[in-house]
Design an enzyme around this catalytic site. Structure first.
Site, PDB file in Angstrom:
ATOM      1  N   LYS A 123      53.781  25.832  38.249  1.00 43.62           N
ATOM      2  CA  LYS A 123      54.677  26.205  37.058  1.00 43.62           C
ATOM      3  C   LYS A 123      54.158  25.848  35.851  1.00 43.62           C
ATOM      4  O   LYS A 123      53.430  24.795  35.711  1.00 43.62           O
ATOM      5  CB  LYS A 123      56.125  25.483  37.131  1.00 43.62           C
ATOM      6  CG  LYS A 123      57.142  25.886  36.215  1.00 43.62           C
ATOM      7  CD  LYS A 123      58.602  25.257  36.484  1.00 43.62           C
ATOM      8  CE  LYS A 123      59.551  25.645  35.495  1.00 43.62           C
ATOM      9  NZ  LYS A 123      60.708  25.024  35.581  1.00 43.62           N
ATOM     10  N   SER A 131      64.654  28.074  35.368  1.00 43.27           N
ATOM     11  CA  SER A 131      63.381  28.193  34.754  1.00 43.27           C
ATOM     12  C   SER A 131      61.813  28.487  35.839  1.00 43.27           C
ATOM     13  O   SER A 131      61.154  29.071  35.088  1.00 43.27           O
ATOM     14  CB  SER A 131      62.998  27.167  33.882  1.00 43.27           C
ATOM     15  OG  SER A 131      62.731  26.020  34.292  1.00 43.27           O
ATOM     16  N   SER A 168      67.144  24.773  37.575  1.00 40.76           N
ATOM     17  CA  SER A 168      65.666  25.503  37.754  1.00 40.76           C
ATOM     18  C   SER A 168      64.873  25.601  38.974  1.00 40.76           C
ATOM     19  O   SER A 168      64.154  26.311  38.894  1.00 40.76           O
ATOM     20  CB  SER A 168      64.899  24.858  36.599  1.00 40.76           C
ATOM     21  OG  SER A 168      65.407  25.457  35.400  1.00 40.76           O
TER      22      SER A 168
END
Lengths: 428, 428
Positions: free
Chosen positions: B74, B144, B168
């Site tokens: 990420k 996210s 997330s």
């Protein structure tokens, strides 16, 4: 003015606003003081070669709160224009991509990042800082924020950033004799600060006046509204570890009722039975969180100090489950402490077990770790300067930080008024 | 083999050890899948141009646990050889000086860092990820950790790292249909991971099998000894927010007693009165810690999204004192939860309010934030694939992470056996 390097930031800014001092003059004075002293004190790991040029580019009339004020940054905190080595051979050439937000805030306020200060390796263990105590360089300036405390106390720079996970801001402040605050946990971003123990790590602030601590507190938005009363009520607490106090620290604490009588009411306070495990809880959390933080270090090969391998390998045997149970018990203790001390404006406790020891050890964190574990704000107030510096710390409920700075400013003159009689010196 | 990109890491490693697969073949297969799919899915913000060369340099016989396994990271997690932009225009050219320790551990285990995955800006708010749900790219993959979830679910890469502060990691896993774990707080170092809310931020792990989650859990030293019983006892919990469940999520939860009957005993469990404030406590902590984390962003000028200015300015009005009181109340809730659920091997709760919504929103974190606030381990188990993916999460006491992975592996076949009847679709 030959003593420019002795100005605090608040006074220096006032002189600049009045056109009586330029940023360049102040930076040059600090660099001259460093040139004169740092061969012996060794507070700095690196200096900013562009500092004078940066200062020259700032107008004395610049309205920013730290315009032209030199600051030192502990070398576990990222700076974009200087190495950040954590005083570790593993990171000796490291150049961060960004300023840590706590540095970015200073820089945006106009500060000159004068350089990076020496620190215990990773602010944890391993290599000690080489920094000597300004009052007696045969002694340690403490740890882990050794260089920041000494740099401020020895007039190299009016302000510096440190960190505290056990006692790494407050204890060096006591050894060196300078105001400092370890704020409540979680109020200053620790992004870009070397991680050691996440629920303990806190950015600490060094200054030579409480006005300057208030200035920094404002920049970081430290909470704590309300003025202390004209005559505050203070609880004096030896902590559950009083038998580890050296005579000079015990004498200082015993002198407080008389010293403070003109300005405050004092009472002795004992923490309730059951809270004596605070130090052990701190140790469990520090070592368990440290195991996660240092898990990558053994991958880095031969230069990893055994202390970090021990942490990564949980050699003290604290389990993750014990860490979580320690969190819960610490939550109980925080509430107990805050309820117990609600009648007081602050608690005053020893800042260190005694004077700075001979050598370069970081010192014993026993009188700091309990408050850090409860995430409470702690402010160091210098109280003794002869034969060596020694201070006390003011402790309060979480989020009382700014009010605690004002309280410290209010009572500091009474505290430092007269050094206590010391019948016997002792290194710990 | 035309489906190399569908292999999980455990199987791929076994094939490599048997000399039937090379790291280069696997990396090429993943890159080919990305080339085929990512124009539509948009899971990646950057790809490692040296990936194939790095894979070619690894022998199939290399004994390291992830030798030659491509992973996605990420883009809020620092990588030394690829940009780390936080999907923010403020950091669009940022190149970290180090791998985050959580990446360093993968790289040292032989993983190929294939690239950086799309994310909600700062894993918080602002810019949404552009990533589409692999099952229906008109829908979001969630947020996210949008890109990491989609990249694993869509067979771009067998493993990926995400983060979770609210929901997330787990919610995108549900929207995309892939196993994932949000470990207990504090067990994987968050150094080098963009700070948002320090007592919540957790590195999350994505995989396509529970064997792979166990492999990653071993690398990170996730605790949790002991085997689940042959027939576990599971508590089914709709949370205090059941009225926000879409029909498909409610139907899934209602189907669990029957689905699980062959392999487990189940009981419905209601959290005690008083725990309905978990979501509000989470919000208070996230916004207050976020205020400290984002205090520097307004200094960066015109490209700062209003959402971050709002956080820095505490526009929701949470005070620092309220944050500390929320910590204490959450400590109570953690203990209450762990005592209440001690008779069960795990709690099963909704992983998301329903199917992935149309568009590119991050989705509603209501069914994740309460567990994150209590710092509990959460594992996503896919349970529905038609018409869209939807899963449940297993939740347990802190430090039970590895045992929970084994439990998830044990019951997953029963959960995914038969999709529930959905009488009505709804976007939330």
């Amino acid at each position: 003015m030959t003593d420019l390097s002795r100005l605090d930031a608040t006074t220096a800014r006032a002189l600049m606003r009045d056109g009586r001092l330029t940023p360049r003059e102040l930076t040059r004075a600090c660099l001259a003081r460093i040139a004169e002293r740092d061969g012996e004190i060794r507070a700095w790991l690196s200096l900013n070669p562009r500092a004078e040029a940066e200062a020259s580019a700032i107008a004395a009339s610049d309205p920013r709160p730290l315009a032209g004020i030199p600051v030192g940054i502990k070398d576990v905190i990222d700076t974009v224009d200087l190495p950040t080595t954590h005083n570790s051979p593993l990171y000796s050439t490291r150049r961060p991509a960004d300023d840590a937000p706590c540095v970015e805030i200073l820089r945006a306020a106009g500060a000159i990042i004068l350089g990076k200060t020496d620190t215990t390796e990773f602010a944890a263990a391993g290599r000690n800082a080489m920094t000597g105590c300004p009052a007696d360089p045969s002694r340690t300036s403490g740890g882990s924020s050794a260089g920041s405390a000494a740099a401020v106390a020895d007039f190299h720079v009016p302000l510096a950033l440190g960190t505290q996970t056990g006692g790494s801001t407050i204890r060096p402040a006591s050894f060196c004799g300078t105001p400092a605050i370890k704020p409540s946990w979680g109020l200053i971003s620790t992004e870009g600060v070397k991680l050691y123990a996440n629920s303990l790590d806190t950015v600490g602030l060094y200054a030579r006046s409480f006005d300057d601590l208030a200035l920094l507190g404002g920049l970081y938005g430290l909470p704590g509204a309300g003025e202390p009363p004209a005559r505050p009520t203070l609880a004096l607490c030896l902590t559950p570890y009083a038998d580890e106090l050296a005579p000079e620290a015990r004498a200082l604490m015993q002198s407080l009722p008389e010293r403070l009588a003109p300005v405050a009411d004092t009472e002795w306070l004992q923490l309730p039975a059951g809270m004596e495990d605070l130090d052990a809880l701190h140790r469990c959390v520090q070592m368990s969180e440290g195991a996660a933080a240092m898990r990558n270090l053994p991958l880095r090969g031969a230069l990893v100090h055994q202390a970090f391998l021990d942490r990564a390998n949980r050699s003290e045997g604290h389990t993750a489950r014990q860490m979580f149970e320690a969190y819960d018990r610490l939550a109980d203790h925080r509430r107990t402490f805050e309820t117990l001390t609600a009648p007081y404006d602050a608690v005053i406790a020893p800042a260190a077990p005694g004077f700075a020891p001979i050598g370069r050890s970081a010192g014993n964190p026993k009188f700091n770790a309990l408050w850090t574990a409860m995430q409470l704000p702690c402010i160091h107030v210098p109280a003794v300067s002869e034969p060596l510096p020694l201070g006390v710390q003011l402790v309060a409920a979480r989020a009382q930080d700014s009010r605690l700075i004002r309280l410290a400013a209010q009572i500091a003159p009474a505290l430092a008024f007269s050094p206590p009689a010391v019948t016997e010196g002792k290194d710990d």
